[in-house]
Design an enzyme around this catalytic site. Structure first.
Site, mmCIF file in Angstrom:
data_model
loop_
_atom_site.group_PDB
_atom_site.id
_atom_site.type_symbol
_atom_site.label_atom_id
_atom_site.label_comp_id
_atom_site.label_asym_id
_atom_site.label_seq_id
_atom_site.Cartn_x
_atom_site.Cartn_y
_atom_site.Cartn_z
ATOM 1 N N GLY A 14 76.260 53.395 -4.207
ATOM 2 C CA GLY A 14 74.945 52.878 -3.823
ATOM 3 C C GLY A 14 73.813 53.681 -4.460
ATOM 4 O O GLY A 14 74.058 54.649 -5.188
ATOM 5 N N LEU A 15 72.597 53.275 -4.160
ATOM 6 C CA LEU A 15 71.416 53.929 -4.760
ATOM 7 C C LEU A 15 71.390 55.427 -4.436
ATOM 8 O O LEU A 15 71.311 56.262 -5.336
ATOM 9 C CB LEU A 15 70.151 53.224 -4.243
ATOM 10 C CG LEU A 15 68.808 53.811 -4.685
ATOM 11 C CD1 LEU A 15 68.611 53.687 -6.190
ATOM 12 C CD2 LEU A 15 67.650 53.108 -3.955
ATOM 13 N N SER A 108 66.488 55.918 7.928
ATOM 14 C CA SER A 108 65.509 55.133 7.176
ATOM 15 C C SER A 108 64.164 55.215 7.883
ATOM 16 O O SER A 108 64.106 55.378 9.109
ATOM 17 C CB SER A 108 65.973 53.679 7.145
ATOM 18 O OG SER A 108 64.892 52.828 6.892
ATOM 19 N N SER A 109 63.093 55.029 7.118
ATOM 20 C CA SER A 109 61.764 55.072 7.739
ATOM 21 C C SER A 109 61.524 53.865 8.650
ATOM 22 O O SER A 109 60.574 53.871 9.426
ATOM 23 C CB SER A 109 60.683 55.150 6.666
ATOM 24 O OG SER A 109 60.774 54.038 5.804
ATOM 25 N N CYS A 110 62.378 52.838 8.579
ATOM 26 C CA CYS A 110 62.127 51.676 9.445
ATOM 27 C C CYS A 110 62.610 51.888 10.872
ATOM 28 O O CYS A 110 62.486 51.003 11.707
ATOM 29 C CB CYS A 110 62.688 50.404 8.834
ATOM 30 S SG CYS A 110 64.452 50.383 8.805
ATOM 31 N N TYR A 137 68.892 46.562 11.753
ATOM 32 C CA TYR A 137 69.182 47.715 10.890
ATOM 33 C C TYR A 137 68.644 48.992 11.536
ATOM 34 O O TYR A 137 69.335 50.018 11.613
ATOM 35 C CB TYR A 137 68.527 47.474 9.522
ATOM 36 C CG TYR A 137 68.647 48.598 8.543
ATOM 37 C CD1 TYR A 137 69.860 48.878 7.919
ATOM 38 C CD2 TYR A 137 67.539 49.384 8.208
ATOM 39 C CE1 TYR A 137 69.973 49.906 7.007
ATOM 40 C CE2 TYR A 137 67.637 50.417 7.291
ATOM 41 C CZ TYR A 137 68.860 50.674 6.692
ATOM 42 O OH TYR A 137 68.972 51.692 5.782
ATOM 43 N N LYS A 141 70.581 52.436 12.873
ATOM 44 C CA LYS A 141 70.261 53.785 12.372
ATOM 45 C C LYS A 141 69.848 54.713 13.521
ATOM 46 O O LYS A 141 70.193 55.899 13.518
ATOM 47 C CB LYS A 141 69.140 53.703 11.319
ATOM 48 C CG LYS A 141 69.592 53.064 10.001
ATOM 49 C CD LYS A 141 70.570 53.964 9.270
ATOM 50 C CE LYS A 141 70.981 53.414 7.923
ATOM 51 N NZ LYS A 141 72.026 54.225 7.289
ATOM 52 N N ASN A 166 60.892 54.417 1.471
ATOM 53 C CA ASN A 166 61.406 53.404 0.533
ATOM 54 C C ASN A 166 61.770 54.086 -0.783
ATOM 55 O O ASN A 166 60.922 54.715 -1.407
ATOM 56 C CB ASN A 166 60.334 52.344 0.239
ATOM 57 C CG ASN A 166 59.964 51.542 1.471
ATOM 58 O OD1 ASN A 166 59.878 52.093 2.572
ATOM 59 N ND2 ASN A 166 59.742 50.263 1.293
ATOM 60 N N HIS A 180 64.933 45.236 -2.331
ATOM 61 C CA HIS A 180 63.640 45.742 -1.860
ATOM 62 C C HIS A 180 62.569 45.408 -2.886
ATOM 63 O O HIS A 180 62.864 44.978 -4.001
ATOM 64 C CB HIS A 180 63.713 47.261 -1.646
ATOM 65 C CG HIS A 180 64.404 47.636 -0.377
ATOM 66 N ND1 HIS A 180 65.670 48.160 -0.339
ATOM 67 C CD2 HIS A 180 64.004 47.532 0.918
ATOM 68 C CE1 HIS A 180 66.020 48.375 0.919
ATOM 69 N NE2 HIS A 180 65.035 48.002 1.701
HETATM 70 P P1 GDP Z 1 60.201 46.524 3.931
HETATM 71 O O1 GDP Z 1 59.581 47.792 3.413
HETATM 72 O O2 GDP Z 1 61.257 46.745 4.946
HETATM 73 O O3 GDP Z 1 59.144 45.556 4.413
HETATM 74 O O4 GDP Z 1 61.008 45.834 2.753
HETATM 75 P P2 GDP Z 1 60.716 45.275 1.261
HETATM 76 O O5 GDP Z 1 60.809 46.370 0.281
HETATM 77 O O6 GDP Z 1 61.674 44.134 1.087
HETATM 78 O O7 GDP Z 1 59.250 44.653 1.268
HETATM 79 C C1 GDP Z 1 58.087 45.415 1.237
HETATM 80 C C2 GDP Z 1 56.868 44.524 1.079
HETATM 81 O O8 GDP Z 1 56.848 43.988 -0.265
HETATM 82 C C3 GDP Z 1 56.798 43.309 2.022
HETATM 83 O O9 GDP Z 1 55.446 43.154 2.416
HETATM 84 C C4 GDP Z 1 57.208 42.150 1.094
HETATM 85 O O10 GDP Z 1 56.696 40.893 1.515
HETATM 86 C C5 GDP Z 1 56.566 42.595 -0.214
HETATM 87 N N1 GDP Z 1 57.120 41.935 -1.418
HETATM 88 C C6 GDP Z 1 56.389 41.353 -2.405
HETATM 89 N N2 GDP Z 1 57.175 40.792 -3.322
HETATM 90 C C7 GDP Z 1 58.449 41.057 -2.953
HETATM 91 C C8 GDP Z 1 59.715 40.732 -3.525
HETATM 92 O O11 GDP Z 1 59.839 40.087 -4.554
HETATM 93 N N3 GDP Z 1 60.811 41.196 -2.865
HETATM 94 C C9 GDP Z 1 60.714 41.931 -1.705
HETATM 95 N N4 GDP Z 1 61.837 42.366 -1.121
HETATM 96 N N5 GDP Z 1 59.529 42.210 -1.123
HETATM 97 C C10 GDP Z 1 58.413 41.787 -1.745
#
Ligand code: GDP
Length: 326
Positions: A14-15, A108-110, A137, A141, A166, A180
Protein backbone atom coordinates in the site's frame (compact mmCIF):
# COMPACT_ATOMS: atom_id res chain seq x y z
CA UNK A 1 14.61 -1.08 16.80
CA UNK A 2 17.96 -2.45 15.66
CA UNK A 3 18.98 -3.20 12.05
CA UNK A 4 18.98 -6.93 12.85
CA UNK A 5 15.49 -6.96 14.43
CA UNK A 6 12.75 -8.78 12.59
CA UNK A 7 10.26 -6.19 11.35
CA UNK A 8 6.85 -7.09 9.91
CA UNK A 9 5.26 -4.46 7.68
CA UNK A 10 1.56 -5.31 7.37
CA UNK A 11 0.32 -3.72 4.15
CA UNK A 12 3.70 -3.37 2.43
CA UNK A 13 2.17 -2.96 -1.04
CA UNK A 14 0.00 0.00 0.00
CA UNK A 15 0.90 3.69 -0.06
CA UNK A 16 2.25 3.91 3.51
CA UNK A 17 3.52 0.35 3.85
CA UNK A 18 5.55 0.56 0.66
CA UNK A 19 7.08 3.86 1.83
CA UNK A 20 8.03 2.30 5.18
CA UNK A 21 9.54 -0.66 3.33
CA UNK A 22 11.63 1.65 1.08
CA UNK A 23 12.80 3.62 4.10
CA UNK A 24 13.79 0.58 6.18
CA UNK A 25 15.65 -0.95 3.22
CA UNK A 26 17.46 2.35 2.62
CA UNK A 27 18.47 2.39 6.28
CA UNK A 28 19.91 -1.11 6.00
CA UNK A 29 17.22 -3.27 7.64
CA UNK A 30 17.47 -6.71 6.09
CA UNK A 31 15.25 -8.83 8.31
CA UNK A 32 11.93 -7.48 7.04
CA UNK A 33 8.90 -9.76 6.77
CA UNK A 34 6.12 -9.07 4.29
CA UNK A 35 3.15 -10.97 2.87
CA UNK A 36 0.86 -9.99 0.04
CA UNK A 37 -2.89 -10.23 0.67
CA UNK A 38 -3.07 -13.34 -1.51
CA UNK A 39 -0.38 -15.02 0.64
CA UNK A 40 -1.96 -13.93 3.94
CA UNK A 41 -5.53 -12.71 4.34
CA UNK A 42 -5.30 -10.49 7.41
CA UNK A 43 -9.07 -10.72 7.84
CA UNK A 44 -8.66 -14.42 8.62
CA UNK A 45 -7.63 -14.86 12.25
CA UNK A 46 -6.42 -18.43 11.81
CA UNK A 47 -4.04 -17.43 9.03
CA UNK A 48 -2.79 -14.45 11.04
CA UNK A 49 -2.24 -16.60 14.13
CA UNK A 50 -0.21 -19.14 12.14
CA UNK A 51 1.81 -16.38 10.51
CA UNK A 52 2.76 -14.76 13.85
CA UNK A 53 3.56 -18.13 15.44
CA UNK A 54 5.86 -19.03 12.55
CA UNK A 55 7.56 -15.67 12.03
CA UNK A 56 7.63 -14.18 15.55
CA UNK A 57 8.45 -10.61 14.45
CA UNK A 58 10.03 -8.20 16.96
CA UNK A 59 8.40 -5.04 15.58
CA UNK A 60 5.21 -4.47 13.60
CA UNK A 61 4.13 -1.54 11.44
CA UNK A 62 0.37 -2.02 11.03
CA UNK A 63 -0.20 -0.20 7.74
CA UNK A 64 -2.65 -2.72 6.28
CA UNK A 65 -6.11 -1.25 5.88
CA UNK A 66 -8.95 -0.79 3.46
CA UNK A 67 -8.63 2.84 2.41
CA UNK A 68 -10.17 5.09 -0.20
CA UNK A 69 -11.52 8.51 -1.05
CA UNK A 70 -14.84 10.08 -0.25
CA UNK A 71 -16.78 8.13 -2.90
CA UNK A 72 -15.28 4.73 -2.00
CA UNK A 73 -16.15 5.34 1.66
CA UNK A 74 -19.73 6.17 0.71
CA UNK A 75 -20.14 3.26 -1.71
CA UNK A 76 -18.57 0.46 0.38
CA UNK A 77 -19.29 1.35 4.05
CA UNK A 78 -19.68 -2.30 5.09
CA UNK A 79 -16.31 -3.26 3.57
CA UNK A 80 -14.64 -0.28 5.23
CA UNK A 81 -15.85 -1.19 8.73
CA UNK A 82 -15.54 -4.97 8.38
CA UNK A 83 -12.13 -5.16 6.71
CA UNK A 84 -10.53 -2.59 8.98
CA UNK A 85 -11.95 -4.02 12.21
CA UNK A 86 -10.94 -7.57 11.34
CA UNK A 87 -7.47 -6.73 9.98
CA UNK A 88 -6.46 -4.62 12.98
CA UNK A 89 -8.09 -6.94 15.56
CA UNK A 90 -6.28 -9.99 14.19
CA UNK A 91 -2.91 -8.26 13.87
CA UNK A 92 -2.98 -6.50 17.25
CA UNK A 93 -4.17 -9.56 19.18
CA UNK A 94 -1.68 -11.93 17.55
CA UNK A 95 1.13 -9.40 17.96
CA UNK A 96 0.40 -9.48 21.69
CA UNK A 97 0.14 -13.28 21.81
CA UNK A 98 3.40 -13.82 19.96
CA UNK A 99 5.30 -11.33 22.14
CA UNK A 100 5.92 -8.49 19.67
CA UNK A 101 8.15 -5.87 21.36
CA UNK A 102 6.42 -2.89 19.81
CA UNK A 103 3.66 -2.21 17.29
CA UNK A 104 2.80 1.00 15.48
CA UNK A 105 -0.85 1.31 14.40
CA UNK A 106 -1.70 3.72 11.61
CA UNK A 107 -4.95 5.58 12.12
CA UNK A 108 -6.22 8.55 10.17
CA UNK A 109 -7.13 12.20 10.61
CA UNK A 110 -10.77 11.33 9.87
CA UNK A 111 -11.13 9.87 13.39
CA UNK A 112 -11.74 13.43 14.62
CA UNK A 113 -15.18 15.09 14.83
CA UNK A 114 -16.48 16.75 11.66
CA UNK A 115 -16.67 20.14 13.35
CA UNK A 116 -13.55 19.87 15.51
CA UNK A 117 -11.80 23.21 16.16
CA UNK A 118 -8.85 23.69 13.77
CA UNK A 119 -6.00 22.86 13.81
CA UNK A 120 -7.07 19.56 15.37
CA UNK A 121 -5.43 18.58 18.65
CA UNK A 122 -5.08 14.93 19.63
CA UNK A 123 -7.36 15.71 22.61
CA UNK A 124 -10.35 16.35 20.32
CA UNK A 125 -10.85 12.62 19.72
CA UNK A 126 -14.38 11.56 20.75
CA UNK A 127 -15.58 15.10 21.46
CA UNK A 128 -18.23 15.31 18.71
CA UNK A 129 -20.02 13.70 15.76
CA UNK A 130 -17.99 12.16 12.93
CA UNK A 131 -18.15 13.17 9.27
CA UNK A 132 -20.86 10.79 7.95
CA UNK A 133 -19.11 10.09 4.60
CA UNK A 134 -16.34 8.16 6.36
CA UNK A 135 -17.79 7.24 9.76
CA UNK A 136 -17.48 3.42 9.26
CA UNK A 137 -13.76 3.79 8.52
CA UNK A 138 -13.26 6.27 11.35
CA UNK A 139 -15.08 4.08 13.88
CA UNK A 140 -12.90 1.10 12.95
CA UNK A 141 -9.76 3.22 13.40
CA UNK A 142 -10.99 4.57 16.76
CA UNK A 143 -11.55 0.96 17.86
CA UNK A 144 -7.96 0.18 16.81
CA UNK A 145 -6.58 3.04 18.89
CA UNK A 146 -8.54 1.91 21.92
CA UNK A 147 -7.49 -1.69 21.37
CA UNK A 148 -3.81 -0.69 21.41
CA UNK A 149 -4.35 1.36 24.57
CA UNK A 150 -6.30 -1.46 26.25
CA UNK A 151 -3.62 -4.06 25.43
CA UNK A 152 -1.01 -1.69 26.87
CA UNK A 153 -3.05 -1.29 30.06
CA UNK A 154 -4.04 -4.90 30.62
CA UNK A 155 -1.03 -6.76 29.20
CA UNK A 156 1.77 -4.20 29.35
CA UNK A 157 2.20 -4.09 25.57
CA UNK A 158 4.00 -1.24 23.82
CA UNK A 159 1.51 -0.51 21.05
CA UNK A 160 1.48 3.07 19.78
CA UNK A 161 -0.98 4.80 17.44
CA UNK A 162 -0.29 7.60 14.96
CA UNK A 163 -2.80 9.69 12.99
CA UNK A 164 -1.49 10.77 9.60
CA UNK A 165 -3.18 13.50 7.61
CA UNK A 166 -4.12 13.05 3.90
CA UNK A 167 -1.11 11.38 2.28
CA UNK A 168 0.05 11.29 -1.33
CA UNK A 169 3.08 9.98 -3.20
CA UNK A 170 4.43 7.00 -5.14
CA UNK A 171 2.46 3.79 -4.75
CA UNK A 172 -0.90 5.55 -4.39
CA UNK A 173 -4.25 4.32 -5.72
CA UNK A 174 -5.13 6.28 -8.89
CA UNK A 175 -8.63 4.86 -9.39
CA UNK A 176 -10.87 7.57 -10.87
CA UNK A 177 -13.82 6.91 -8.54
CA UNK A 178 -12.27 5.38 -5.42
CA UNK A 179 -9.00 7.29 -4.98
CA UNK A 180 -8.36 10.26 -2.71
CA UNK A 181 -8.42 13.74 -4.18
CA UNK A 182 -4.75 14.25 -5.16
CA UNK A 183 -4.17 10.99 -7.05
CA UNK A 184 -7.62 11.30 -8.66
CA UNK A 185 -6.84 14.84 -9.86
CA UNK A 186 -3.33 13.95 -11.04
CA UNK A 187 -4.81 11.21 -13.21
CA UNK A 188 -7.72 13.36 -14.45
CA UNK A 189 -5.46 16.28 -15.44
CA UNK A 190 -2.89 14.00 -17.04
CA UNK A 191 -5.49 12.12 -19.10
CA UNK A 192 -7.24 15.37 -20.07
CA UNK A 193 -3.88 16.71 -21.33
CA UNK A 194 -2.91 13.63 -23.35
CA UNK A 195 -6.42 13.30 -24.78
CA UNK A 196 -6.68 17.01 -25.67
CA UNK A 197 -9.79 17.63 -23.51
CA UNK A 198 -10.92 21.19 -22.84
CA UNK A 199 -11.86 20.79 -19.15
CA UNK A 200 -11.39 18.71 -16.00
CA UNK A 201 -14.21 18.11 -13.53
CA UNK A 202 -13.35 18.61 -9.87
CA UNK A 203 -15.82 17.24 -7.33
CA UNK A 204 -17.67 19.49 -4.89
CA UNK A 205 -17.38 23.24 -4.47
CA UNK A 206 -13.57 23.38 -4.28
CA UNK A 207 -13.93 25.16 -0.92
CA UNK A 208 -13.07 22.40 1.59
CA UNK A 209 -9.60 22.70 3.07
CA UNK A 210 -7.25 19.73 3.42
CA UNK A 211 -3.73 19.21 4.71
CA UNK A 212 -1.40 17.01 2.66
CA UNK A 213 1.80 15.18 3.50
CA UNK A 214 4.17 13.26 1.23
CA UNK A 215 4.16 9.58 2.15
CA UNK A 216 7.98 9.47 2.48
CA UNK A 217 7.62 12.12 5.19
CA UNK A 218 4.91 10.04 6.86
CA UNK A 219 7.13 6.95 6.72
CA UNK A 220 9.99 8.88 8.32
CA UNK A 221 7.67 10.10 11.09
CA UNK A 222 6.49 6.52 11.73
CA UNK A 223 10.07 5.28 11.88
CA UNK A 224 11.03 8.15 14.20
CA UNK A 225 8.12 7.44 16.55
CA UNK A 226 8.78 3.70 16.51
CA UNK A 227 12.26 4.54 17.83
CA UNK A 228 11.38 7.29 20.28
CA UNK A 229 7.74 7.27 21.36
CA UNK A 230 6.31 4.94 24.00
CA UNK A 231 3.13 6.62 25.17
CA UNK A 232 -0.31 5.08 24.58
CA UNK A 233 -1.74 8.51 23.65
CA UNK A 234 -2.12 9.16 19.91
CA UNK A 235 0.20 11.44 17.89
CA UNK A 236 -0.81 13.45 14.81
CA UNK A 237 1.42 13.31 11.74
CA UNK A 238 1.00 16.21 9.34
CA UNK A 239 2.64 19.12 7.60
CA UNK A 240 0.79 21.76 9.63
CA UNK A 241 -0.49 23.55 6.49
CA UNK A 242 -3.75 23.28 4.59
CA UNK A 243 -5.09 24.40 1.20
CA UNK A 244 -8.46 24.57 -0.52
CA UNK A 245 -9.33 21.86 -3.04
CA UNK A 246 -9.50 24.63 -5.68
CA UNK A 247 -5.90 25.65 -4.88
CA UNK A 248 -4.80 22.02 -5.13
CA UNK A 249 -6.59 21.59 -8.47
CA UNK A 250 -4.85 24.71 -9.82
CA UNK A 251 -1.47 23.49 -8.59
CA UNK A 252 -1.94 20.09 -10.25
CA UNK A 253 -3.10 21.83 -13.44
CA UNK A 254 0.17 23.76 -13.40
CA UNK A 255 2.34 20.70 -12.66
CA UNK A 256 0.68 18.54 -15.32
CA UNK A 257 0.73 21.47 -17.79
CA UNK A 258 -2.93 21.04 -18.64
CA UNK A 259 -4.13 24.08 -20.56
CA UNK A 260 -7.92 23.75 -20.29
CA UNK A 261 -10.41 24.89 -17.66
CA UNK A 262 -11.82 23.54 -14.36
CA UNK A 263 -15.46 22.62 -13.78
CA UNK A 264 -16.71 22.15 -10.21
CA UNK A 265 -19.38 19.44 -9.92
CA UNK A 266 -21.38 20.53 -6.89
CA UNK A 267 -23.56 17.41 -7.02
CA UNK A 268 -20.56 15.53 -5.55
CA UNK A 269 -19.98 15.67 -1.76
CA UNK A 270 -17.56 18.13 -0.15
CA UNK A 271 -17.12 16.01 2.97
CA UNK A 272 -15.76 17.65 6.07
CA UNK A 273 -15.18 21.43 5.62
CA UNK A 274 -11.64 21.48 7.00
CA UNK A 275 -9.11 18.92 8.19
CA UNK A 276 -5.89 20.41 9.51
CA UNK A 277 -3.96 18.61 12.22
CA UNK A 278 -2.20 20.34 15.08
CA UNK A 279 1.32 18.90 14.88
CA UNK A 280 2.78 20.62 17.97
CA UNK A 281 3.12 17.30 19.79
CA UNK A 282 5.10 15.74 16.94
CA UNK A 283 7.30 18.85 16.70
CA UNK A 284 7.92 18.80 20.44
CA UNK A 285 9.01 15.18 20.05
CA UNK A 286 11.61 16.44 17.56
CA UNK A 287 10.18 15.64 14.12
CA UNK A 288 9.06 17.92 11.30
CA UNK A 289 8.12 17.26 7.66
CA UNK A 290 10.70 18.15 5.01
CA UNK A 291 9.09 17.58 1.62
CA UNK A 292 7.56 20.78 0.29
CA UNK A 293 4.13 20.30 -1.32
CA UNK A 294 4.91 21.52 -4.83
CA UNK A 295 8.16 19.55 -4.99
CA UNK A 296 6.43 16.44 -3.60
CA UNK A 297 3.59 16.71 -6.11
CA UNK A 298 5.97 17.23 -9.01
CA UNK A 299 7.95 14.08 -8.15
CA UNK A 300 4.70 12.19 -7.56
CA UNK A 301 3.48 13.24 -11.01
CA UNK A 302 6.77 12.14 -12.57
CA UNK A 303 6.42 8.72 -10.93
CA UNK A 304 2.79 8.53 -12.12
CA UNK A 305 3.75 9.39 -15.72
CA UNK A 306 6.63 6.89 -15.72
CA UNK A 307 4.50 4.08 -14.29
CA UNK A 308 1.21 5.09 -15.89
CA UNK A 309 0.43 1.63 -17.25
CA UNK A 310 0.86 -0.01 -13.83
CA UNK A 311 -1.19 2.63 -12.05
CA UNK A 312 -4.16 2.37 -14.39
CA UNK A 313 -3.91 -1.45 -14.42
CA UNK A 314 -3.29 -2.05 -10.71
CA UNK A 315 -3.42 -5.85 -11.08
CA UNK A 316 -0.05 -5.62 -12.88
CA UNK A 317 2.78 -5.26 -10.37
CA UNK A 318 4.64 -1.99 -10.58
CA UNK A 319 8.33 -1.36 -10.24
CA UNK A 320 9.76 -0.32 -6.89
CA UNK A 321 10.37 3.38 -6.52
CA UNK A 322 13.29 5.02 -4.81
CA UNK A 323 12.96 6.73 -1.47
CA UNK A 324 12.95 10.53 -1.83
CA UNK A 325 14.60 11.46 1.45
CA UNK A 326 16.23 9.26 4.09
P1 GDP B 1 -11.74 13.21 2.38
O1 GDP B 1 -10.52 14.00 2.75
O2 GDP B 1 -12.03 12.09 3.30
O3 GDP B 1 -12.93 14.11 2.18
O4 GDP B 1 -11.45 12.45 1.02
P2 GDP B 1 -11.02 12.82 -0.50
O5 GDP B 1 -9.56 12.93 -0.61
O6 GDP B 1 -11.68 11.77 -1.35
O7 GDP B 1 -11.72 14.21 -0.86
C1 GDP B 1 -11.27 15.44 -0.41
C2 GDP B 1 -12.04 16.57 -1.07
O8 GDP B 1 -11.65 16.66 -2.46
C3 GDP B 1 -13.57 16.42 -1.07
O9 GDP B 1 -14.12 17.71 -0.84
C4 GDP B 1 -13.86 15.98 -2.51
O10 GDP B 1 -15.17 16.32 -2.95
C5 GDP B 1 -12.81 16.79 -3.27
N1 GDP B 1 -12.52 16.28 -4.63
C6 GDP B 1 -12.48 17.04 -5.76
N2 GDP B 1 -12.25 16.29 -6.84
C7 GDP B 1 -12.09 15.02 -6.40
C8 GDP B 1 -11.82 13.78 -7.06
O11 GDP B 1 -11.69 13.69 -8.27
N3 GDP B 1 -11.71 12.68 -6.26
C9 GDP B 1 -11.85 12.75 -4.90
N4 GDP B 1 -11.70 11.63 -4.18
N5 GDP B 1 -12.15 13.90 -4.25
C10 GDP B 1 -12.26 15.02 -4.99
Amino acid sequence: MKISDKVYIAGHTGLVGSAILRLLKAKGYDNIVTRTSSELDLRNNLQVEEFFKAEKPDYVFLAAAKVGGIMANQTYPADFIFDNLTIQTNVIDNAYKSGVKKLLFLGSSCIYPKNAPQPILEDYLMTGFLEPTNAPYAIAKIAGINMCQSYNRQFGCKFISVMPTNLYGPGDNYHLQNAHVLPALIRKFHEAKINGLSSVTVWGTGKPRREFLHVDDAAMACYYLMQKYNDPEIVNIGSGMDHTIREMALLIKEITEFKGSLIFDETKPDGTPRKLLNVDKLRSLGWESVIELKEGLASTYKDFEENYFHYVHPSKRRVEVQVAHV
